[in-house]
Motif scaffolding. Sequence first.
Motif, mmCIF file in Angstrom:
data_model
loop_
_atom_site.group_PDB
_atom_site.id
_atom_site.type_symbol
_atom_site.label_atom_id
_atom_site.label_comp_id
_atom_site.label_asym_id
_atom_site.label_seq_id
_atom_site.Cartn_x
_atom_site.Cartn_y
_atom_site.Cartn_z
ATOM 1 N N SER A 67 0.837 -1.029 0.087
ATOM 2 C CA SER A 67 -0.047 0.061 -0.018
ATOM 3 C C SER A 67 0.819 1.105 -0.030
ATOM 4 O O SER A 67 1.887 1.431 0.670
ATOM 5 C CB SER A 67 -1.054 -0.038 1.277
ATOM 6 O OG SER A 67 -0.125 -0.241 2.225
ATOM 7 N N PRO A 70 0.510 7.250 1.654
ATOM 8 C CA PRO A 70 -0.613 7.844 2.482
ATOM 9 C C PRO A 70 -1.324 7.024 2.734
ATOM 10 O O PRO A 70 -2.469 7.108 3.962
ATOM 11 C CB PRO A 70 -1.143 8.779 1.565
ATOM 12 C CG PRO A 70 -0.450 8.518 0.104
ATOM 13 C CD PRO A 70 0.982 7.760 0.495
ATOM 14 N N LEU A 71 -1.563 5.662 2.321
ATOM 15 C CA LEU A 71 -2.667 4.612 2.779
ATOM 16 C C LEU A 71 -1.892 3.646 3.764
ATOM 17 O O LEU A 71 -2.497 2.711 4.469
ATOM 18 C CB LEU A 71 -2.986 3.905 1.497
ATOM 19 C CG LEU A 71 -4.000 4.846 0.804
ATOM 20 C CD1 LEU A 71 -3.841 4.618 -0.720
ATOM 21 C CD2 LEU A 71 -5.496 4.508 1.304
ATOM 22 N N ASP A 230 -3.145 2.515 -5.872
ATOM 23 C CA ASP A 230 -3.891 2.701 -4.583
ATOM 24 C C ASP A 230 -4.479 4.207 -4.550
ATOM 25 O O ASP A 230 -5.575 4.454 -4.066
ATOM 26 C CB ASP A 230 -3.609 1.976 -3.370
ATOM 27 C CG ASP A 230 -2.257 2.484 -2.849
ATOM 28 O OD1 ASP A 230 -1.889 3.450 -3.482
ATOM 29 O OD2 ASP A 230 -1.981 2.162 -1.701
ATOM 30 N N GLN A 231 -3.788 5.096 -4.953
ATOM 31 C CA GLN A 231 -4.048 6.382 -5.041
ATOM 32 C C GLN A 231 -5.212 6.665 -6.133
ATOM 33 O O GLN A 231 -5.634 7.771 -5.857
ATOM 34 C CB GLN A 231 -2.886 7.450 -4.911
ATOM 35 C CG GLN A 231 -1.849 7.409 -3.759
ATOM 36 C CD GLN A 231 -0.748 7.923 -3.894
ATOM 37 O OE1 GLN A 231 -0.454 9.230 -4.550
ATOM 38 N NE2 GLN A 231 0.232 7.498 -2.837
ATOM 39 N N ARG A 235 -12.527 5.643 -4.374
ATOM 40 C CA ARG A 235 -13.167 4.828 -3.152
ATOM 41 C C ARG A 235 -14.618 5.242 -2.875
ATOM 42 O O ARG A 235 -15.183 4.739 -2.173
ATOM 43 C CB ARG A 235 -12.206 5.446 -2.020
ATOM 44 C CG ARG A 235 -10.734 5.149 -1.995
ATOM 45 C CD ARG A 235 -9.994 5.413 -0.818
ATOM 46 N NE ARG A 235 -9.055 4.669 -0.837
ATOM 47 C CZ ARG A 235 -8.028 4.958 -1.876
ATOM 48 N NH1 ARG A 235 -8.060 5.808 -2.558
ATOM 49 N NH2 ARG A 235 -6.851 4.166 -1.761
ATOM 50 N N SER A 362 -5.760 -1.763 2.002
ATOM 51 C CA SER A 362 -5.014 -0.608 2.308
ATOM 52 C C SER A 362 -3.882 -1.004 3.277
ATOM 53 O O SER A 362 -3.960 -2.154 3.810
ATOM 54 C CB SER A 362 -5.800 0.827 2.808
ATOM 55 O OG SER A 362 -6.270 0.386 4.391
ATOM 56 N N TYR B 31 -10.038 11.193 1.929
ATOM 57 C CA TYR B 31 -9.855 10.941 0.662
ATOM 58 C C TYR B 31 -8.641 11.724 -0.287
ATOM 59 O O TYR B 31 -8.156 11.229 -0.983
ATOM 60 C CB TYR B 31 -11.083 11.093 0.231
ATOM 61 C CG TYR B 31 -12.260 10.303 0.482
ATOM 62 C CD1 TYR B 31 -12.039 9.012 0.264
ATOM 63 C CD2 TYR B 31 -13.460 10.792 1.121
ATOM 64 C CE1 TYR B 31 -13.198 7.916 0.735
ATOM 65 C CE2 TYR B 31 -14.398 9.915 1.709
ATOM 66 C CZ TYR B 31 -14.507 8.530 1.408
ATOM 67 O OH TYR B 31 -15.379 7.879 2.014
ATOM 68 N N ASP B 33 -6.019 13.301 1.151
ATOM 69 C CA ASP B 33 -4.773 12.706 1.259
ATOM 70 C C ASP B 33 -4.398 11.329 0.540
ATOM 71 O O ASP B 33 -3.329 11.237 0.297
ATOM 72 C CB ASP B 33 -4.591 12.701 2.716
ATOM 73 C CG ASP B 33 -4.605 14.141 3.488
ATOM 74 O OD1 ASP B 33 -4.487 15.149 2.785
ATOM 75 O OD2 ASP B 33 -4.514 14.161 4.716
ATOM 76 N N TRP B 34 -5.486 10.475 0.361
ATOM 77 C CA TRP B 34 -5.266 9.246 -0.012
ATOM 78 C C TRP B 34 -5.079 9.256 -1.405
ATOM 79 O O TRP B 34 -4.206 8.511 -2.065
ATOM 80 C CB TRP B 34 -6.234 8.441 0.335
ATOM 81 C CG TRP B 34 -6.545 7.812 1.732
ATOM 82 C CD1 TRP B 34 -5.580 7.992 2.527
ATOM 83 C CD2 TRP B 34 -7.764 7.632 2.447
ATOM 84 N NE1 TRP B 34 -6.157 7.622 3.866
ATOM 85 C CE2 TRP B 34 -7.193 7.348 3.858
ATOM 86 C CE3 TRP B 34 -9.339 7.179 2.036
ATOM 87 C CZ2 TRP B 34 -8.336 7.083 4.588
ATOM 88 C CZ3 TRP B 34 -9.831 7.004 2.989
ATOM 89 C CH2 TRP B 34 -9.623 6.639 4.317
ATOM 90 N N SER B 35 -5.723 10.327 -2.199
ATOM 91 C CA SER B 35 -5.647 10.287 -3.440
ATOM 92 C C SER B 35 -4.687 11.272 -4.114
ATOM 93 O O SER B 35 -4.287 11.192 -5.412
ATOM 94 C CB SER B 35 -7.152 10.150 -4.191
ATOM 95 O OG SER B 35 -7.723 11.543 -3.594
#
Lengths: 437, 226
Positions: A67, A70-71, A230-231, A235, A362, B31, B33-35
Amino acid sequence: MQDSPDLGDRGGAVCVIGAGASGLTAVKNLREQGFAVDCYERETSVGGAWNWRHDRSPVYAGAHVISSRPLTEFPDFPMPDTWPDYPHHSQILEYLERYAAHFELGDDIWFGMEVASIEPAGDGRWDVTIRSTGGGSSRVQRYAAVVIANGHNWSPVSPEIPGEFGGQVIHANAYKDPSRLRGRRVLVIGGGNTGCDIAVEAAQHADRVWHSTRRGYWYAPKYLGTRPADQARPRRGPAWWRQWRYRRAAADLTRWGVPAPDHPPFASHPVVNGLLPHYLGHGRIEPVGDVTRYDGAAVELADGRRIEPNLVITATGYRPRFDFAAPELLDTDEHGRPDLHLHTFARRHPTLAVVGLVQPDSGIFPLAHWQSVAVARWLRLRVTDPEKAAAVQREESQRPPASWSRRPVIPTRRHWFEVGHVDYLRAVESLLARMAA
Amino acid sequence: MSERRKFRPPRFGSPIFGERGPAEMSEILRYEDWSDPVPAADREVVSRLPDDDAGRPPLLFVPGHGHGAAVFAEHWLGHAAGRGFPSHAVTPRPGGDLRARVHDVVQVAAGLPRRTVLIGHGTGGRVVAGALGRYPARAAVLVAPVLAGRIPPAGRVRLPDPVGGPPMLVVGSPDDSVVTRPALDRAAARYGVAPLLFPGMGHDLMLETSWAEPIDAILDWLLKEL
Ligand SMILES: Cc1cc2nc3c(=O)[nH]c(=O)nc-3n(C[C@H](O)[C@H](O)[C@H](O)COP(=O)(O)OP(=O)(O)OC[C@H]3O[C@@H](n4cnc5c(N)ncnc54)[C@H](O)[C@@H]3O)c2cc1C
Ligand SMILES: NC(=O)c1ccc[n+]([C@@H]2O[C@H](COP(=O)([O-])OP(=O)(O)OC[C@H]3O[C@@H](n4cnc5c(N)ncnc54)[C@H](OP(=O)(O)O)[C@@H]3O)[C@@H](O)[C@H]2O)c1
């Protein structure tokens, strides 16, 4: 650090079992809620699975996380933004060591101490038997609550394959670096992340490589273009759309003889490996089906073919173990599968919880963080407002499991704790909101 | 870094999926920060360390708009180091929006060996207020903070609850023409404290001739709280 904590009754203190990522974040978040904490760790240092010095550590020299940063990082202690998208396992250990030092968690951790048993002492309190791993006597301490953070990736499981094999068979747990592969003909069994990583390392170092999987999977890449996959993965939005996107991003390996997935996207734990298609394409990895039998120098496959590896690596996963707890404490069934609310709270023991017993799409650290925040606030609420705690417990018991673990998964052991991180975190968030209301 | 833009998926909030509601803007479901994580950037950090490590928590000073770390290097950093506190000041990336500045402060704080005390001046106070939602600071001090209004180029004003419940102190001057007394009171009330006042001083307390008074008061407060 002293030799041993005070003997006997520890009053309102909480016992944490294990100082891997989950135990560390549990100690920190319990302390933030004002609890005294004693954490017991059977190894001599922090890091759990990521500490390659520990015999039970499952990491191998080439392991990088699957992952992206950030995840993967704790939500309140970011990794350095100059680190790679997918840090090396040694960086993850460094990160955990820095987390422990930064929050001065070492003061509360007793190394070389194994928890041998936990028993209800009435009144919601617990008698914890602790044993020095160096030998010597054990002793019992009484705690207000127990938080189990013992990890679930250290007790290897190997398939029972009938027959005698002339070559060497090891579990992936014992695979540490490619020197083991040089000059060998290697069969890797298992299509999880470990199996795929080792098949790729074997492709780079061994003479010949077979990769046996008993089904097809959705093989995700590490990158889409130059972006960590994964970014780029959506989601939110309709499930059909997210599935469609995932199908499009996954590699179709059927051209090279890998079986097509027998399940929809997200019904198995994500396999993330950009190099597997590469080495299949180079002909360095030969995909094969399930192994049915050993026969001397040969291994027999489900399609009747026979191959002759001299090293078999079973990358067939791990099972959770709670040797120190009677099965009824965690509602553990005959297969060893515990049944916990949110995979965290013991259903019949409000002062017993497990942190880190999830397998998300994640990194685990963010979930372990929020789990332990929820556990700490729950334990605090029980002390400060027992009536409200009882009301929260009643409401929580109505929460349907499907709401926090919505996805249907293929029913094998490795998916017992599979969760989608967004659904799961939403559920934890609503529990936190309920307690704060 | 410009390359990554090419591979962006359709964003939520686009017409097909509707706007994201306020419920989606939580501290848990990150979301954005994750993407779209804030990319790395150079950050200037100026440090003054005490001769002996007395185990005191590090201080991280965050300047406001128009200032850099140097504004603290003038007097406060050395003075605090002299009183035993490892002292650092960061200049957040030039041109960064509020999110990037918060990121820069949290990155530096998390990179220090121990839980850090965050001290923000002026609009740096808002950056610290944002960072407190992301990092469990040992304590936080807002000096003549500008918590409302705009940070160029454009920052939304949203003050998260500090994680880990750090002790908070708000410091200012009733004679500050930039942050008026009512603004100071509002800032302090946001954190449930009363402001500590230094009458006769202007907005840039750390540059005035009586610069020692507020920093000594801050350090005294810290020693009492820790
Ligand atoms: C090869 C591999 C790669 C992985 N890659 C990723 C990844 O990319 N991202 C990710 O998020 N996760 C990954 N994982 C999952 C990994 O397990 C978690 O990241 C994380 O290590 C879980 O932390 P934990 O603290 O729950 O468990 P562990 O790290 O296993 O720590 C548990 C600790 O408890 C101690 N302990 C156990 N029993 C007792 C006892 N009775 N008394 C005292 N101490 C005890 C153990 O010694 C250990 O230190 C990977 C796992 C493997 C096997
Ligand atoms: N680079 C990384 O970061 C990295 C590397 C390795 C592991 N991990 C993580 O560590 C955890 C464990 O991964 P893992 O790959 O070691 O284990 P795993 O996910 O449990 O995968 C085990 C694999 O072995 C197969 N298998 C199990 N029993 C079998 C049997 N009896 N016969 C044939 N095949 C069998 C499984 O098939 P079924 O699907 O049919 O059950 C699966 O393909 C996961 O969370 C994983 O993501 C991360």
